[in-house]
Structures are given as C-alpha cells and as structure tokens.
Design a protein around this motif. Structure first.
Motif, PDB file in Angstrom:
ATOM      1  N   TYR A  56       0.832  -1.194   0.000  1.00 56.45           N
ATOM      2  CA  TYR A  56       0.000   0.000   0.000  1.00 56.45           C
ATOM      3  C   TYR A  56       0.873   1.252   0.000  1.00 56.45           C
ATOM      4  CZ  TYR A  56      -3.969  -2.958   1.184  1.00 56.45           C
ATOM      5  OH  TYR A  56      -4.956  -3.921   1.169  1.00 56.45           O
ATOM      6  N   GLY A  57       0.481   2.231  -0.782  1.00 55.59           N
ATOM      7  CA  GLY A  57       1.113   3.541  -0.736  1.00 55.59           C
ATOM      8  C   GLY A  57       0.193   4.464   0.022  1.00 55.59           C
ATOM      9  N   LEU A  58       0.709   5.069   1.095  1.00 58.24           N
ATOM     10  CA  LEU A  58      -0.094   5.992   1.899  1.00 58.24           C
ATOM     11  C   LEU A  58       0.404   7.401   1.601  1.00 58.24           C
ATOM     12  CD1 LEU A  58      -2.202   6.295   4.205  1.00 58.24           C
ATOM     13  CD2 LEU A  58      -0.337   5.957   5.818  1.00 58.24           C
ATOM     14  N   SER A  81      21.093   2.839  -3.355  1.00 54.46           N
ATOM     15  CA  SER A  81      20.353   2.144  -2.294  1.00 54.46           C
ATOM     16  C   SER A  81      18.860   2.148  -2.541  1.00 54.46           C
ATOM     17  CB  SER A  81      20.608   2.785  -0.933  1.00 54.46           C
ATOM     18  OG  SER A  81      21.968   2.883  -0.697  1.00 54.46           O
ATOM     19  N   LYS A  82      18.371   3.183  -3.241  1.00 55.18           N
ATOM     20  CA  LYS A  82      16.942   3.219  -3.537  1.00 55.18           C
ATOM     21  C   LYS A  82      16.567   2.064  -4.448  1.00 55.18           C
ATOM     22  CE  LYS A  82      16.174   8.075  -2.772  1.00 55.18           C
ATOM     23  NZ  LYS A  82      15.951   9.405  -3.304  1.00 55.18           N
ATOM     24  N   ASP A 125      10.254   7.191  -6.516  1.00 58.00           N
ATOM     25  CA  ASP A 125      11.101   6.111  -6.000  1.00 58.00           C
ATOM     26  C   ASP A 125      10.346   4.793  -5.934  1.00 58.00           C
ATOM     27  OD1 ASP A 125      13.091   7.903  -5.627  1.00 58.00           O
ATOM     28  OD2 ASP A 125      12.894   8.030  -3.440  1.00 58.00           O
ATOM     29  N   LEU A 126       9.051   4.868  -5.722  1.00 57.82           N
ATOM     30  CA  LEU A 126       8.338   3.666  -5.324  1.00 57.82           C
ATOM     31  C   LEU A 126       7.164   3.280  -6.208  1.00 57.82           C
ATOM     32  CD1 LEU A 126       8.370   4.483  -1.533  1.00 57.82           C
ATOM     33  CD2 LEU A 126       9.752   2.786  -2.676  1.00 57.82           C
ATOM     34  N   HIS A 127       6.926   4.031  -7.299  1.00 54.39           N
ATOM     35  CA  HIS A 127       5.684   3.802  -8.019  1.00 54.39           C
ATOM     36  C   HIS A 127       5.571   2.399  -8.607  1.00 54.39           C
ATOM     37  CE1 HIS A 127       7.409   4.322 -12.031  1.00 54.39           C
ATOM     38  NE2 HIS A 127       6.261   3.906 -12.494  1.00 54.39           N
ATOM     39  N   SER A 128       6.692   1.775  -8.901  1.00 56.23           N
ATOM     40  CA  SER A 128       6.612   0.432  -9.484  1.00 56.23           C
ATOM     41  C   SER A 128       6.323  -0.641  -8.428  1.00 56.23           C
ATOM     42  CB  SER A 128       7.899   0.097 -10.234  1.00 56.23           C
ATOM     43  OG  SER A 128       8.987   0.095  -9.347  1.00 56.23           O
ATOM     44  N   VAL A 132       9.787  -4.410  -9.426  1.00 59.58           N
ATOM     45  CA  VAL A 132       8.347  -4.140  -9.395  1.00 59.58           C
ATOM     46  C   VAL A 132       7.633  -5.029  -8.390  1.00 59.58           C
ATOM     47  CG1 VAL A 132       8.265  -3.463 -11.819  1.00 59.58           C
ATOM     48  CG2 VAL A 132       7.749  -5.822 -11.185  1.00 59.58           C
ATOM     49  N   ASN A 133       6.399  -4.658  -8.080  1.00 56.23           N
ATOM     50  CA  ASN A 133       5.526  -5.446  -7.238  1.00 56.23           C
ATOM     51  C   ASN A 133       5.326  -6.823  -7.881  1.00 56.23           C
ATOM     52  OD1 ASN A 133       2.947  -6.468  -6.164  1.00 56.23           O
ATOM     53  ND2 ASN A 133       2.882  -4.473  -5.161  1.00 56.23           N
TER      54      ASN A 133
END
Lengths: 283, 122
Positions: A31-33, A162-163, A189-192, B44-45
């Motif tokens: 989950y992305g908050l 590191s990301k 950084d995290l959308h995938s 990716v997820n």
C-alpha cells in the motif's frame, strides 16, 4: 488483516488530525499511503502500532486491538519510523537483543540484507550516518517477517543506488501472507512497487483503490482536442498531462503524481467514476 | 529497468521477455526466471510481474510446469516473431508513413537510406 474503524484522533488542543477513518489492509499488497505534509500519515502509523491511542474508534490486527499493546499483536507488526534513535550497540548486538520479540525473525535474511547494504555486523549503529542507520532498521524490519510492515518515508536519506536496492529487496519480500504499508512523498522512487493507493486529505481518507481498478477505469496522458469535454483533471491547459475516463482507450500506466494532484483537486469527480464502475462489476 | 511512463509496466515487462526470446538469450524449452526473480530484476511489485507472466501464458509464448517453473514454449520464438511483426506492421509502420508524408520523404529516398544503412553494416 489490519483494520481501522471509525478512527478519530487529535493532539491535545489542536484540530483533528484524523477524522472517521475506515481502512482495510489485506495481505499480498504493497500500500502507498499519501498525503500532504501534516495530514496524519505518521500519526496513523503510530496508532496502528499502539504508539498513540485514538480518541475514538479502533485499529485491529487479526482482531487484536492495537490499543492493548499486547504481545499477541505487537509481535506481528513492525514500524520503520521516519525519525528514530537507535542505541549505541553494534549491529550484531542490536539484532541479538531485538530479534527475540519477533517469532518469525530470520537471522539469515537480516545478515544477507546487512551485507547487501554494505554494512558490517560489528559496526556500532550510533556511529553510522542517517542513511546507514535507516538501512539497519529497514533490514531488521524486513527480517522480522511480521504480517504487517509499516514504513514511514523509507527512501528518505537513502542514496541513489540504495533506492534501487530497496526496491529489489521489497519486490522479493512481499508474498501472499504479508502486507506492507509505505508512506512517502517520493512517489517516483516507489511507483513500481505500490499496487494500492490510499490518500489522506483534511484528516480524511479521500481515496482508497487498488491500482488495477484505477488503470482499468482511468486514462493518463496527453489528451487531444476532442477529449477536452471529458477531462477529469489536467495539469495545465496547453498540452499538459491529464486524467480522463478510460472508455475504450489503451491501458496506460497510472501516473501517481498526477493521480495524487487530481484527487486533491477533484476528489468527487474521480471517485465517482471509480465507484460507479465498481458497482457495475459487482466487486 | 527504466519505465516509459505511458505504457503499463506489465506490458513493458512483456516486451522485455520478447526481446530476450528474439535475441535467443532465452531459448525454446528453456526455463526462464521465476516471478519473484523477474520482480526483483525489474524492481516491481510481484503482482505486476504475475500479470506479465499470465499475459504471456495466454499468448502461449511461455508455459508453466507445476512446481518447476516457467518455460519458453516449443514454438515460442515463432510466436514472438509473429506478434512483433504484426505490431510493427500495424503500429510502427503507420507512424513512419504518417511522418514521411508530413516531411515529404519519398519511398525512393527511404529505400536509398535503407540500402546505405545495410551497406554500412557490412
């Protein structure tokens, strides 16, 4: 799995930070908050882990209330906070003293991650840089193998390689039994990694959808002139990116930044489209 | 992997598979990386990776051997070639033709440029 019901919270003599929050976090998802600064993301995470008590309402993990701070609940949830203080112990001693609280802790996984993050078990944590301390905590959090892993701005303070490493590690750790909640402003950084988006605004949940549904129903991109009447939200009127109902168009990748801005400025329009189609499919 | 912002990530992973099969890095009847390995590789997820695997399985480019993993189909290379040729003819070429007429490039000019490039390769 992790359930939030009718939750209200405010800090002493301040406006409400969270108002009637209802959320369900299910296993197998990341989950992305999201929310602007000060919209209660960190507060929500602290309530979920029993660090703060809600004014009313409750948060439960498999029926165990977070307010009780019971071993039964706490051993299954781990929070990597944005700000933290770690003791001046070596990484190895930290692991020895903290890991017994988590029945599913994997020593092997922890030291593999520590090695991947280019750290050494003998290093004293207080002497590490902020980013390195964060890596210790991230590695520990993942190795606890708790049912729920909460991470508050995990990529803050991490350098560029590191990301990428962080994304690889996250991609390999999630499985059907675990649920990860990441709060972040670093959408790029995290959308995938994220497959479900929750947005908080004005102390309320204004958006709560799986990205699968979003990409099925909404279209992201540069609209042509004929699209103009149906535009739900656009960044700028001339050739900018926009959100449209997808109709019969090709599926596009969800542009999280655009979605976030769109939901904040046109929450009603966007939610209506997602909700209506929701009912049709009977989900 | 660098993602193109407009195309769904799962389809970009599918393209990555096609590429590997076309250059024969992944041979027919050979085992390919697992869902988890691919998810890690492209960051990716795992759910997104599963979608790519399912898509390729539906197209019969890959198949699943229970408990062992995923393999390139016995005619996987031909299948991919067909898919990519169709994509070229139906999507890429019309774009090129449109651009050519916009820029006033004749077919002869294109042919010469093509021949020149082929010669340089040799």
């Amino acid at each position: 799995m992790l359930t939030v019901r009718h939750l209200n919270f405010n800090y002493p003599s301040s406006r409400p930070v969270l108002k009637s929050i209802n959320l369900d976090f299910r296993p197998g998802n990341i989950y992305g908050l999201f929310g602007k600064n000060g919209e209660g993301k960190s507060t929500l995470m602290k309530i979920m882990t029993g660090l703060l008590f809600p004014k009313t309402g409750d948060c439960t993990l498999d029926q165990v209330s977070a307010k009780k701070r019971s071993v039964l609940g706490l051993q299954h949830i781990f929070l990597v906070p944005e700000d933290f203080e770690l003791p001046s112990l070596s990484i190895a001693t930290f692991e020895k003293t903290q890991s017994p609280f988590y029945p599913e802790f994997s020593k092997e996984q922890f030291y593999t991650l520590i090695e991947e993050f280019k750290l050494y078990p003998t290093e004293v944590i207080s002497k590490l840089s902020f980013g390195q301390k964060k890596k210790v905590l991230i590695a520990f959090g993942i190795a606890t193998n708790t049912k729920v892993l909460l991470m508050d701005e995990p990529t803050n303070g991490l350098d560029i390689p590191s990301k990428s490493q962080f994304r690889k590690v996250m991609a390999s750790t999630v499985d059907e039994t675990k649920c990860v909640v990441i709060s972040t402003h670093q959408v790029r950084d995290l959308h995938s990694l994220i497959n479900h988006v929750v947005i908080l605004d004005n102390a309320r949940v204004v958006f709560d959808y799986a990205l699968g549904i979003v990409s099925e129903r909404l279209w992201f991109g540069k609209p042509s002139n004929s699209d103009e009447p149906s535009i739900l939200y656009s960044e700028s009127s001339f050739g900018g990116k926009a959100i449209l109902p997808r109709m019969g168009n090709n599926e596009t990748e969800v542009d999280l930044e655009l979605l976030f801005n769109g939901v904040l400025s046109e929450p009603h329009k966007i939610n209506t489209i997602l909700k209506n189609t929701h009912d049709e499919t009977g989900v | 992997m660098d993602f193109d912002n407009s195309k769904p990530i799962y389809l970009q992973i599918v393209d990555f598979f096609y590429e590997n099969i076309l250059v024969k890095r992944w041979q027919e009847e050979e085992r390919i990386p697992s869902v988890r390995e691919v998810a890690m590789m492209v960051e990716v997820n795992p759910n997104t990776a599963i979608r790519a695997f399912n898509h390729l399985q539906d197209l019969e480019v890959i198949y699943n051997k229970r408990g062992i993993g995923y393999f390139v189909s016995s005619n996987g290379y031909t299948k991919v070639l067909e898919i990519k040729r169709k994509e070229f003819m139906e999507q890429l070429l019309p774009e090129v033709v449109k651009k050519m007429s916009l820029l006033g490039i004749t077919f002869d000019e294109l042919k010469n440029a093509y021949n020149q490039q082929e010669n340089e390769k040799k």
